[in-house]
Design a protein around this motif. Structure first.
Motif, PDB file in Angstrom:
ATOM      1  N   VAL A  42      83.863  78.416  19.823  1.00 16.15           N
ATOM      2  CA  VAL A  42      83.543  78.817  21.195  1.00 16.15           C
ATOM      3  C   VAL A  42      82.265  79.648  21.172  1.00 16.15           C
ATOM      4  O   VAL A  42      82.081  80.512  20.301  1.00 16.15           O
ATOM      5  N   TRP A  43      81.410  79.389  22.158  1.00 18.33           N
ATOM      6  CA  TRP A  43      80.059  79.928  22.151  1.00 18.33           C
ATOM      7  C   TRP A  43      79.702  80.570  23.487  1.00 18.33           C
ATOM      8  O   TRP A  43      80.173  80.146  24.543  1.00 18.33           O
ATOM      9  N   LEU A  44      78.809  81.545  23.428  1.00 17.75           N
ATOM     10  CA  LEU A  44      78.048  82.016  24.584  1.00 17.75           C
ATOM     11  C   LEU A  44      76.640  81.436  24.454  1.00 17.75           C
ATOM     12  O   LEU A  44      76.163  81.218  23.344  1.00 17.75           O
ATOM     13  N   GLY A  45      75.995  81.211  25.596  1.00 17.17           N
ATOM     14  CA  GLY A  45      74.691  80.553  25.558  1.00 17.17           C
ATOM     15  C   GLY A  45      74.811  79.133  25.041  1.00 17.17           C
ATOM     16  O   GLY A  45      73.950  78.627  24.333  1.00 17.17           O
ATOM     17  N   TRP A  46      75.875  78.467  25.452  1.00 14.10           N
ATOM     18  CA  TRP A  46      76.184  77.118  24.968  1.00 14.10           C
ATOM     19  C   TRP A  46      75.510  76.029  25.776  1.00 14.10           C
ATOM     20  O   TRP A  46      75.435  74.879  25.334  1.00 14.10           O
ATOM     21  N   GLU A  47      74.987  76.374  26.956  1.00 14.51           N
ATOM     22  CA  GLU A  47      74.405  75.366  27.834  1.00 14.51           C
ATOM     23  C   GLU A  47      73.157  74.750  27.197  1.00 14.51           C
ATOM     24  O   GLU A  47      72.432  75.396  26.439  1.00 14.51           O
ATOM     25  N   ALA A  48      72.910  73.491  27.517  1.00 10.47           N
ATOM     26  CA  ALA A  48      71.744  72.784  26.984  1.00 10.47           C
ATOM     27  C   ALA A  48      70.466  73.554  27.323  1.00 10.47           C
ATOM     28  O   ALA A  48      70.233  73.926  28.472  1.00 10.47           O
ATOM     29  N   GLY A  49      69.655  73.824  26.325  1.00 15.14           N
ATOM     30  CA  GLY A  49      68.403  74.529  26.527  1.00 15.14           C
ATOM     31  C   GLY A  49      68.523  76.038  26.552  1.00 15.14           C
ATOM     32  O   GLY A  49      67.495  76.732  26.675  1.00 15.14           O
ATOM     33  N   ALA A  50      69.732  76.585  26.439  1.00 12.60           N
ATOM     34  CA  ALA A  50      69.892  78.038  26.424  1.00 12.60           C
ATOM     35  C   ALA A  50      69.166  78.618  25.213  1.00 12.60           C
ATOM     36  O   ALA A  50      69.232  78.065  24.112  1.00 12.60           O
ATOM     37  N   PRO A  51      68.467  79.745  25.382  1.00 13.15           N
ATOM     38  CA  PRO A  51      67.590  80.242  24.316  1.00 13.15           C
ATOM     39  C   PRO A  51      68.324  80.950  23.179  1.00 13.15           C
ATOM     40  O   PRO A  51      67.750  81.121  22.100  1.00 13.15           O
TER      41      PRO A  51
END
Length: 265
Positions: free
Chosen positions: A171-180
């Motif tokens: 499980v991740w934070l900043g998982w969205e495509a293109g998130a820096p």
């Protein structure tokens, strides 16, 4: 062609092997802060007992004895500073030698789960479901995604938008495509034998994240590790016990399980 007599058809139905009733009750043990090896041994003992019942049930099919439902267990705990390496992991992903491990009051263990190296320590909620997936859904991919969803919903309770990254379990934070800045907050690693599970998940609540700097976490070199406390910021005090009690109802709901009568949550 004449059909088979009704009496013959009925007797064939009665001769069919009995199947054990699906047991969807989970025995929950809250262990607190416990050493890694005894907890691993407890998992193994619970798995072995369940596998023995499944073997007896196979024999029951030939003797006509009634099959016995298999149990399900969930261990919730924290560990002292510990590094574990899965079967497919690389030893060089541990960046400490024996002297450095001792200096950091940490232990290292090669274990029988999948995955690479990970860290366990105080402030991290570790969950070990030892469940018979035949009681729920015999599908290891569904099981892994279910554990991830349990954590995602728990983090949503704290206002965090966690998710998955394709091809990377956990499980991740900043998982969205293109998130820096993708950063991992929960690791998963499991073993499954005849649909009985072992090992589980490790959710970073408020651990000392510097310990992750002594490994290549899960073999991933280009992404960070985070915790619930770090994401909430502002010196937020979040206890492992609090998160544990928020997570447990999500886990039971998504598995389709219920706690044993002796358990409270």
């Amino acid at each position: 062609m004449a059909s088979a007599p009704e009496e013959q058809f009925s007797s064939q139905l009665f001769d069919a092997p009995q199947l054990p009733a699906r047991n969807q009750v989970v025995q929950v043990q809250r262990l607190g802060l416990v050493e890694y090896v005894p907890t691993w041994q407890l998992q193994e003992a619970l798995m072995d007992a369940t596998l023995a019942i499944k073997s007896q049930n196979r024999l029951a099919e030939t003797t006509g004895a009634a099959p016995v439902p298999t149990p399900n267990h969930l261990l919730l705990c924290e560990h002292p500073h510990t590094y574990t390496l899965g079967k497919s992991g690389k030893p060089e992903h541990l960046l400490l030698d024996e002297a450095a491990l001792l200096a950091h009051e940490a232990s290292f263990h090669r274990i029988n789960r999948g995955g690479d190296i990970t860290y366990h320590g105080p402030g991290q909620l570790v969950g070990y479901p030892i469940v018979d997936l035949d009681n729920f859904r015999p599908d290891i991919h569904w099981y892994l995604r279910t554990l991830e969803e349990v954590v995602i919903r728990t983090l949503a309770d704290y206002g965090l938008n966690a998710g998955r990254i394709v091809g990377l379990t956990g499980v991740w934070l900043g998982w969205e495509a293109g998130a820096p800045n993708p950063r991992k907050i929960c690791a998963l690693g499991v073993k499954c034998s005849r649909w009985v599970t072992l090992h589980g998940f490790a959710l970073n609540v408020n651990p000392d994240l510097t310990y992750f700097g002594h490994i290549v976490p899960c073999g991933i070199t280009d992404k960070a590790v985070t915790s619930l406390a770090q994401e909430l910021g502002g010196g937020a005090a979040v206890s492992v016990t609090e998160v544990q009690e928020r997570l447990l109802p999500h886990l039971l709901e998504l598995l389709g399980a219920q706690p044993a009568a002796s358990n409270t949550y």
